[in-house]
Design an enzyme around this catalytic site. Structure first.
Site, mmCIF file in Angstrom:
data_model
loop_
_atom_site.group_PDB
_atom_site.id
_atom_site.type_symbol
_atom_site.label_atom_id
_atom_site.label_comp_id
_atom_site.label_asym_id
_atom_site.label_seq_id
_atom_site.Cartn_x
_atom_site.Cartn_y
_atom_site.Cartn_z
ATOM 1 N N ASP A 163 19.044 10.605 -60.439
ATOM 2 C CA ASP A 163 20.330 11.091 -60.944
ATOM 3 C C ASP A 163 21.549 10.863 -60.038
ATOM 4 O O ASP A 163 22.553 10.339 -60.474
ATOM 5 C CB ASP A 163 20.236 12.586 -61.246
ATOM 6 N N GLU A 392 9.155 19.908 -56.558
ATOM 7 C CA GLU A 392 9.801 18.807 -57.279
ATOM 8 C C GLU A 392 9.962 17.606 -56.339
ATOM 9 O O GLU A 392 9.717 16.473 -56.711
ATOM 10 C CB GLU A 392 11.172 19.267 -57.798
HETATM 11 C C1 GLC Z 1 15.719 15.267 -62.818
HETATM 12 C C2 GLC Z 1 15.215 13.962 -62.224
HETATM 13 C C3 GLC Z 1 14.620 13.112 -63.325
HETATM 14 C C4 GLC Z 1 13.529 13.897 -64.039
HETATM 15 C C5 GLC Z 1 14.021 15.266 -64.508
HETATM 16 C C6 GLC Z 1 12.895 16.157 -64.991
HETATM 17 O O1 GLC Z 1 16.750 15.065 -63.717
HETATM 18 O O2 GLC Z 1 16.222 13.284 -61.572
HETATM 19 O O3 GLC Z 1 14.104 11.919 -62.815
HETATM 20 O O4 GLC Z 1 13.040 13.182 -65.131
HETATM 21 O O5 GLC Z 1 14.651 15.934 -63.453
HETATM 22 O O6 GLC Z 1 11.909 16.307 -64.024
#
Ligand code: GLC
Length: 425
Positions: A163, A392
């Site tokens: 992101d 995460e």
């Molecule tokens: C964030 C991450 C993305 C992922 C999402 C859900 O937005 O950057 O890559 O898919 O979270 O885990």
């Protein structure tokens, strides 16, 4: 020990399981995410094959008519996430976002098929998914590569899955913020704001969403209308790998036309990705299509390129590059070069380690014969889990667990790595 970790990982996956899809983690991400699901299916496949297939089937049940597979599917109402369905305004019966995410499903489906214990089930599921995944790949090349260069562009940073990477900073300056409807972020109430993207970045994310919505989410218009068009080597590598894996799968299933078309897309892209190689950086770089120049940003996007069947010499060079990165961090692979001024050890995609990216890099290196580095990366994944649980993402210097906890795809990667590699946990 190993079994204990696998059991804990399974419990995380079960906790986030909504029956036909998983959420990445409760609270922060309460819906189904595209590449999260495809990668999480790899974990399910080790203990519940039918459930693995369902995860991917659910994702493709929400494919758009034009072939795109959206990045979020809002199965159930939840106030805890912004931007929700009303901001996207895509007009779907079950609401979805209007952009896509890294197309890793082709790779995942081939891998699950190849290892399947229930061959009959696997053949039936793969046969149904094959044309859907192929349509998505074709969608990419017709909508995100209108000039036929062989490589596709992302038109929103969220499409990359990385992101707030440093890679987008300069191009993002061209995305305006004026006229954006006032909003309240929800991510910062679930995770440490100092680790999340900034408010300024968020305004630009939303400006793009509002722009695309104003064009009725017509994908034949969005690419050219977007002030943000980036060719990301990591993203393209995932697409290439999925195309070439789909070619093999299609051949096995006797779908020779899909096989030939998939291989042709992969071949053209493998040739084109060479244009993203930087001798000066010793890795691949992003290309800013709007201005026609490489983006001189040493991020993990250019390392993830090793997931594609790139030439062996390139895979060796990428492995050497990781060796250089290892000199400035304690755990591999940081999402940004720790010696670069923009490196931020705990801020999301500007430094931290993500296990899914590690897994794909290691897999690509392994296929190219770079097994020592692949093993080292896999070992670091397990060290991180032992130290920080199923987070995460993690800090590459001190292994801090960051972002959401009890994370589905992190757990899935651990199950996958432990079941397929001889690595002492
Ligand atoms: C964030 C991450 C993305 C992922 C999402 C859900 O937005 O950057 O890559 O898919 O979270 O885990």
């Amino acid at each position: 020990m190993t079994q204990q970790i696998i059991d804990q990982a399974k419990a995380v996956m079960r906790k986030n399981d909504h029956g036909t899809y998983t959420v990445p983690t409760h609270g922060l991400y309460p819906f189904q995410w595209n590449w999260d699901s495809a990668l999480s299916a790899l974990g399910f496949a080790h203990f519940d094959e039918a459930r693995a297939w369902t995860e991917i089937e659910t994702l493709f049940a929400h494919q758009w008519d034009d072939g795109m597979v959206p990045h979020i599917i809002f199965h159930k109402h939840d106030d805890g996430y912004f931007p929700g369905p009303e901001v996207w305004g895509t007009g779907r019966e079950v609401p979805t976002s209007g952009i896509t995410q890294p197309p890793v499903a082709g790779f995942a489906v081939r891998r699950i098929f190849d290892r399947a214990r229930d061959k009959e089930l696997a053949a039936a599921k793969a046969r149904t998914l094959l044309p859907l995944i192929h349509a998505w790949h074709q969608w990419f090349f017709s909508n995100r590569d209108p000039k036929g260069t062989g490589l596709v562009a992302i038109i929103h940073p969220w499409e990359s899955g990385r992101d707030n990477s440093v890679d987008w900073d300069t191009a993002f300056e061209r995305v305006p913020t004026d006229g954006v409807q006032p909003f309240t972020r929800r991510d910062t109430s679930h995770a440490n704001p100092a680790h999340r993207p900034t408010d300024e970045q968020y305004k630009r994310y939303i400006w793009l969403v509002e722009k695309f919505r104003s064009l009725g989410w017509d994908n034949s218009k969005l690419h050219d209308a977007s002030p943000f068009q980036i060719v990301d080597p990591g993203f393209n590598a995932i697409l290439i790998r999925s195309c070439s894996d789909l070619a093999v799968l299609a051949e096995t299933l006797g779908e020779t036309e899909i096989a030939a078309q998939s291989q042709a897309m992969a071949d053209k892209a493998i040739e084109a990705i060479e244009t993203l190689w930087s001798d000066a950086r010793g890795q691949y770089l992003c290309f800013d299509r709007s201005v026609g120049a490489l983006v001189d940003s040493p991020s993990i996007g250019g390392i993830l390129a090793a997931f594609a069947p790139i030439p062996k010499a390139r895979a060796k060079a990428v492995s050497d590059r990781i060796e250089v990165l290892a000199a400035s961090c304690n755990f591999l692979v940081p999402s940004h070069d720790p010696t670069a001024p923009e490196f931020d050890a705990l801020r999301y995609w500007r430094g931290p380690i993500w296990l899914i990216v590690n897994y794909m890099i290691a897999d690509g290196l392994e296929c190219a014969g770079q097994t020592a580095m692949a093993d080292r990366i896999n070992r670091d994944c397990l060290r991180l889990i032992e130290l920080g649980g199923f987070a995460e993402y993690y800090g590459p210097i001190n292994a801090e667990p960051c972002g959401g906890d009890a994370f589905t795809w992190t757990a899935a990667m651990v199950i996958e790595i432990l079941n397929t590699h001889e690595i002492a946990a």
